[in-house]
Design a protein around this motif. Structure first.
Motif, PDB file in Angstrom:
ATOM      1  N   TYR A 263       0.852  -1.179   0.000  1.00  8.20           N
ATOM      2  CA  TYR A 263       0.000   0.000   0.000  1.00  8.20           C
ATOM      3  C   TYR A 263       0.892   1.234   0.000  1.00  8.20           C
ATOM      4  O   TYR A 263       1.677   1.457   0.922  1.00  8.20           O
ATOM      5  CB  TYR A 263      -0.939  -0.020   1.208  1.00  8.20           C
ATOM      6  N   GLY A 264       0.784   1.991  -1.079  1.00 10.61           N
ATOM      7  CA  GLY A 264       1.642   3.159  -1.235  1.00 10.61           C
ATOM      8  C   GLY A 264       0.971   4.201  -2.099  1.00 10.61           C
ATOM      9  O   GLY A 264      -0.256   4.307  -2.139  1.00 10.61           O
ATOM     10  N   ILE A 265       1.782   4.958  -2.840  1.00 12.90           N
ATOM     11  CA  ILE A 265       1.239   6.076  -3.612  1.00 12.90           C
ATOM     12  C   ILE A 265       1.260   5.817  -5.112  1.00 12.90           C
ATOM     13  O   ILE A 265       0.674   6.577  -5.875  1.00 12.90           O
ATOM     14  CB  ILE A 265       1.999   7.391  -3.297  1.00 12.90           C
ATOM     15  N   GLY A 266       1.955   4.752  -5.551  1.00 15.11           N
ATOM     16  CA  GLY A 266       1.986   4.451  -6.982  1.00 15.11           C
ATOM     17  C   GLY A 266       2.912   5.365  -7.761  1.00 15.11           C
ATOM     18  O   GLY A 266       2.493   5.978  -8.745  1.00 15.11           O
ATOM     19  N   LYS A 328      -3.097  -0.018   4.421  1.00 19.96           N
ATOM     20  CA  LYS A 328      -4.191   0.368   3.529  1.00 19.96           C
ATOM     21  C   LYS A 328      -5.071   1.447   4.163  1.00 19.96           C
ATOM     22  O   LYS A 328      -5.452   1.355   5.329  1.00 19.96           O
ATOM     23  CB  LYS A 328      -5.036  -0.858   3.206  1.00 19.96           C
ATOM     24  N   GLY A 329      -5.340   2.487   3.379  1.00 18.78           N
ATOM     25  CA  GLY A 329      -6.264   3.521   3.809  1.00 18.78           C
ATOM     26  C   GLY A 329      -5.688   4.568   4.733  1.00 18.78           C
ATOM     27  O   GLY A 329      -6.402   5.485   5.152  1.00 18.78           O
ATOM     28  N   THR A 330      -4.385   4.456   5.068  1.00 17.26           N
ATOM     29  CA  THR A 330      -3.773   5.449   5.957  1.00 17.26           C
ATOM     30  C   THR A 330      -3.263   6.634   5.151  1.00 17.26           C
ATOM     31  O   THR A 330      -3.017   6.534   3.949  1.00 17.26           O
ATOM     32  CB  THR A 330      -2.619   4.832   6.764  1.00 17.26           C
ATOM     33  N   GLU A 331      -3.091   7.757   5.842  1.00 20.57           N
ATOM     34  CA  GLU A 331      -2.682   8.993   5.166  1.00 20.57           C
ATOM     35  C   GLU A 331      -1.168   9.177   5.239  1.00 20.57           C
ATOM     36  O   GLU A 331      -0.543   8.944   6.268  1.00 20.57           O
ATOM     37  CB  GLU A 331      -3.363  10.193   5.829  1.00 20.57           C
ATOM     38  N   ILE A 349      -3.975   9.181   0.350  1.00 21.59           N
ATOM     39  CA  ILE A 349      -4.424   7.997   1.061  1.00 21.59           C
ATOM     40  C   ILE A 349      -3.824   6.782   0.368  1.00 21.59           C
ATOM     41  O   ILE A 349      -4.042   6.572  -0.826  1.00 21.59           O
ATOM     42  CB  ILE A 349      -5.960   7.898   1.095  1.00 21.59           C
ATOM     43  N   ARG A 350      -3.063   6.016   1.124  1.00 17.95           N
ATOM     44  CA  ARG A 350      -2.372   4.874   0.539  1.00 17.95           C
ATOM     45  C   ARG A 350      -3.367   3.873  -0.043  1.00 17.95           C
ATOM     46  O   ARG A 350      -4.370   3.537   0.577  1.00 17.95           O
ATOM     47  CB  ARG A 350      -1.499   4.183   1.588  1.00 17.95           C
ATOM     48  N   SER A 351      -3.056   3.413  -1.237  1.00 17.54           N
ATOM     49  CA  SER A 351      -3.899   2.411  -1.899  1.00 17.54           C
ATOM     50  C   SER A 351      -3.029   1.248  -2.365  1.00 17.54           C
ATOM     51  O   SER A 351      -1.801   1.340  -2.382  1.00 17.54           O
ATOM     52  CB  SER A 351      -4.639   3.034  -3.088  1.00 17.54           C
ATOM     53  N   GLU A 352      -3.666   0.183  -2.773  1.00 19.71           N
ATOM     54  CA  GLU A 352      -2.935  -1.020  -3.141  1.00 19.71           C
ATOM     55  C   GLU A 352      -2.146  -0.828  -4.438  1.00 19.71           C
ATOM     56  O   GLU A 352      -2.650  -0.263  -5.407  1.00 19.71           O
ATOM     57  CB  GLU A 352      -3.897  -2.201  -3.300  1.00 19.71           C
ATOM     58  N   VAL A 353      -0.925  -1.284  -4.411  1.00 22.64           N
ATOM     59  CA  VAL A 353      -0.084  -1.310  -5.599  1.00 22.64           C
ATOM     60  C   VAL A 353       0.330  -2.766  -5.812  1.00 22.64           C
ATOM     61  O   VAL A 353       0.914  -3.386  -4.926  1.00 22.64           O
ATOM     62  CB  VAL A 353       1.173  -0.426  -5.438  1.00 22.64           C
ATOM     63  N   VAL A 354      -0.008  -3.314  -6.960  1.00 25.31           N
ATOM     64  CA  VAL A 354       0.310  -4.710  -7.256  1.00 25.31           C
ATOM     65  C   VAL A 354       1.556  -4.757  -8.139  1.00 25.31           C
ATOM     66  O   VAL A 354       1.610  -4.102  -9.183  1.00 25.31           O
ATOM     67  CB  VAL A 354      -0.867  -5.418  -7.961  1.00 25.31           C
TER      68      VAL A 354
END
Length: 714
Positions: A263-266, A328-331, A349-354
């Motif tokens: 979970y990051g910023i992409g 996930k979901g943290t700022e 807001i951190r989202s999933e990075v695959v």
């Protein structure tokens, strides 16, 4: 000294309760000395009681920790920071570290080392700046020893000064040599007209910037807690190379590596002149959705929600990423400097990075009228946190099905540089190519053995199969290759594998940080608790897997295998499992003998072997600091290395084709940078001599099978 008694399970339960009671730390979560002692005691008892082959934590072990920790300190792997008198003054701790681990003495060794280290680092900064303030001359016939095993700590300040003078002169000489080459090839007057004096100064200033960055990172990152974590890891690593202590952030990184998601910023980052810069933005990621970040933005600070942001100037990318990624979901709040000079705080807001580029993928090779499938698997990944998480065995099965749709005549599975991963996944994956049967044997510290078996009698693919391995193929890769070899199900091709035959599990420490990640407040120990064995009874530990068809490569003489680590566990063997080998319809032994004879007769590989052996010898030899001598040596080294690189690249690329259902990933990818990486990977594979050689073996397997079948019919 006597170790306090009590079983580990009870200790860990009490340990968890103790940490609840001792949560007196401030917002920065720095551990108090009492908590450090509890952590050290818990890890020590865990190692002594639960490690597969524990060493006694006594005076002898204490001396090992003492020696290893001093050379593990940042920037002192070449023994150039401490003096011999520093080591002598610390020797009073050499046989008491075990007492610290057992909790019968307060933690004293690490603070004592830190005090001296801080002083010596400050002196070293002044020293290298002084040395680099004056020009070097490269006309004398002095030399430098670069083989760390042959070095001791400097005898005194004068010896240290001489050591650093030669070290900096060597690094500057290397840069100076590169600049000389650039000048020779330059077409621009501003470069062509530079004098030797200007090039020497440019090289020296470049070295100064590098050293400044190294020592600034020590100042910024190598805190007391980092030094204590290093101490814990030194203790763990002396049990065996794969037992590690993971602080909470490191544990998260390990979980991300295993699952190939985080979970990051992409955004893809790079380090440039001491700054962390954004290279590209991933479509659909948090950074892309915000519309506030762009390529070439410099990230100045990273904040966790409302917490005080951390200035990351001087950080490397790895350290910066640890702060930017999270749950996930943290700022996360980034203070960024745009190319126009404006500075802005961006909340994301951190989202999933695959990390789908680390997933299995396949191609079809058209060669000599045959279609040969090629599957690349960089690791045995497994996302166990989600029911529908990515699994390497499932993904390989999908690739096999896609290749069967293309009616391939044989398959190559490439496990080169596959460092392993999930033991469960490798058992499932072997099952794709064999019927029901044992895959690997596992033994615990008490000598109890268990056979892990593929219980599915179905076979997804029963055609000609080759598996590529090399020195970087480890652990799960070795289990797979060994099983295929023992069953005689396929032919293993390449160079001897790494030699990791141990199994690890994560033992959490402290309270859970949340209800879903499995991470705890004081991290975890990745503990070696089992060894695995081939179904023929032999271990892959130390010896690795020797291919059926051996092909020399660039890494044959490099010290990079398990056997090169002094704390590696020994090789042994147990009783073989009961299994039936695969019945080929051709003479497998004769074919292997023929392929090896062809490789040994090939002058390309004879030359490659001679070159790599010579280069390895040059690596350990002293380096001459006279420019003309250095230039001559470098020309020979560079020419040999270039020759090797040309030897392993085909002059005429192979006809490797992307499968129809994957073409958009390569040629119409919405993430253009990713699409370009896929295309570059494909281009690199088309020139790979080892894939070509493996395809020749598979082609011969196909021909031998057809010939034998035709003979039987006749």
């Amino acid at each position: 000294m006597k170790t306090p008694k009590g079983i580990v399970v009870a200790l860990l339960i009490l340990f968890g309760v103790s940490f609840v009671a001792f949560t007196t730390f401030k917002a920065k979560n720095d551990l108090t000395i009492t908590q450090k002692q509890r952590l050290l005691i818990a890890i020590g008892q865990l190692l002594e009681n639960e490690h597969y082959s524990p060493q006694k934590i006594n005076d002898s072990f204490s001396v090992k920790v003492f020696n290893k920790y001093l050379t593990d300190m940042w920037a002192d792997d070449d023994k150039s920071i401490f003096l011999q008198k520093d080591i002598e003054s610390l020797k009073k701790y050499a046989t008491t570290i075990d007492d610290e681990i057992h909790g019968t003495m307060p933690i004293s060794f690490v603070p004592a080392v830190s005090t001296i280290y801080n002083m010596r680092v400050a002196e070293t900064v002044d020293l290298y700046k002084s040395i680099l303030s004056k020009p070097f001359t490269f006309t004398s016939n002095d030399s430098i020893v670069t083989n760390v095993d042959e070095l001791d700590f400097p005898k005194n300040e004068a010896d240290k000064k001489d050591r650093w003078y030669k070290k900096l002169k060597y690094i500057t000489l290397t840069r100076y040599y590169d600049l000389q080459n650039q000048r020779e090839k330059a077409t621009v007057d501003s470069i062509k007209n530079k004098t030797d004096k200007q090039l020497e100064e440019e090289a020296r200033q470049s070295v100064l910037r590098t050293e400044n960055k190294i020592f600034e990172r020590i100042k910024v990152k190598f805190s007391d807690d980092e030094r204590f974590n290093l101490f814990l890891n030194t203790i763990c690593n002396l049990m065996d190379p794969h037992t590690d202590y993971f602080p909470p952030v490191e544990k998260r990184e390990f979980d991300e590596m295993m699952s190939n998601r985080f979970y990051g910023i992409g955004a893809q980052l790079t380090e440039s002149d001491g700054n962390i810069k954004i290279v590209s933005i991933q479509n659909g990621g948090a950074a892309w959705k915000s519309g506030q970040l762009m390529a070439n933005d410099i990230i100045l600070k990273v904040g966790q929600g409302n917490a005080e942001p951390v200035d990351i100037t001087g950080y490397d990318v790895t350290d910066a990423v640890k702060l930017i990624r999270g749950d996930k979901g943290t700022e996360v709040r980034l203070t960024v400097k745009h190319p126009d000079g404006s500075i802005k705080v961006v909340s994301l807001i951190r989202s999933e990075v695959v990390l789908d580029e680390s997933f299995a993928r396949s191609l079809v090779l058209n060669q000599n009228g045959k279609k040969i499938g090629y599957i690349y698997l960089p690791e045995f990944y497994a996302d166990f946190e989600r029911a529908n998480g990515s699994r390497s065995s499932d993904d390989v099965a999908k690739e096999v099905k896609k290749l069967k749709e293309q009616k391939v005549d044989g398959i190559i599975l490439d496990l080169r540089f596959n460092g392993g991963g999930s033991l469960y996944e490798v058992v499932q994956m072997v099952g794709l190519f064999i019927g029901q049967g044992p895959v690997v044997q596992v033994r615990d510290k008490d000598g109890n053995s268990t056979v892990l078996t593929d219980r599915d009698n179905s076979i997804l693919y029963d055609g000609p199969l080759a598996v590529m391995i090399n020195e970087g193929s480890a652990s799960a890769s070795e289990i797979f290759a060994a099983a295929i070899q023992d069953y005689k199900r396929g032919i293993i091709i390449g160079s001897r594998s790494y030699g990791k035959g141990t199994v690890q599990k994560n033992v959490p420490l402290g309270k859970p940080l949340d209800n879903f990640s499995g991470r705890t407040e004081y991290g975890a120990v990745k503990l070696t608790f089992q060894k695995f064995y081939r179904i023929n009874g032999g271990s892959t530990q130390l010896k690795g897997v020797t291919p059926d068809v051996v092909i020399p490569d660039l890494y044959d003489y490099m010290k990079m295998r398990e056997k090169d680590n002094p704390s590696a566990l020994p090789w042994d063997e147990i009783a073989k499992a009961t299994y039936q080998t695969w019945q080929d319809n051709y003479d497998r032994s004769a074919l292997i003998q023929k392929e090896n004879a062809a490789i040994q007769a090939d002058t390309t590989f004879s030359l490659l072997n001679a070159n790599t052996k010579w280069l390895a010898q040059k690596t350990d030899a002293p380096v001459q600091l006279n420019y003309q001598t250095f230039k001559k040596d470098q020309k020979q080294i560079v020419a040999t290395a270039e020759q090797d690189n040309n030897l392993i690249k085909l002059k005429t690329p192979m006809d490797l084709q992307v499968l129809p259902q994957d073409k958009d990933t390569y040629y119409n990818n919405p993430d253009t940078a990713k699409g370009k990486r896929y295309q570059d990977w494909l281009k690199d594979r088309t020139k790979d001599m080892y894939i070509y050689q493996s395809a020749k073996v598979v082609s011969d397997m196909i021909d031998a099978s057809k010939t034998q079948t035709a003979w039987k019919r006749h």
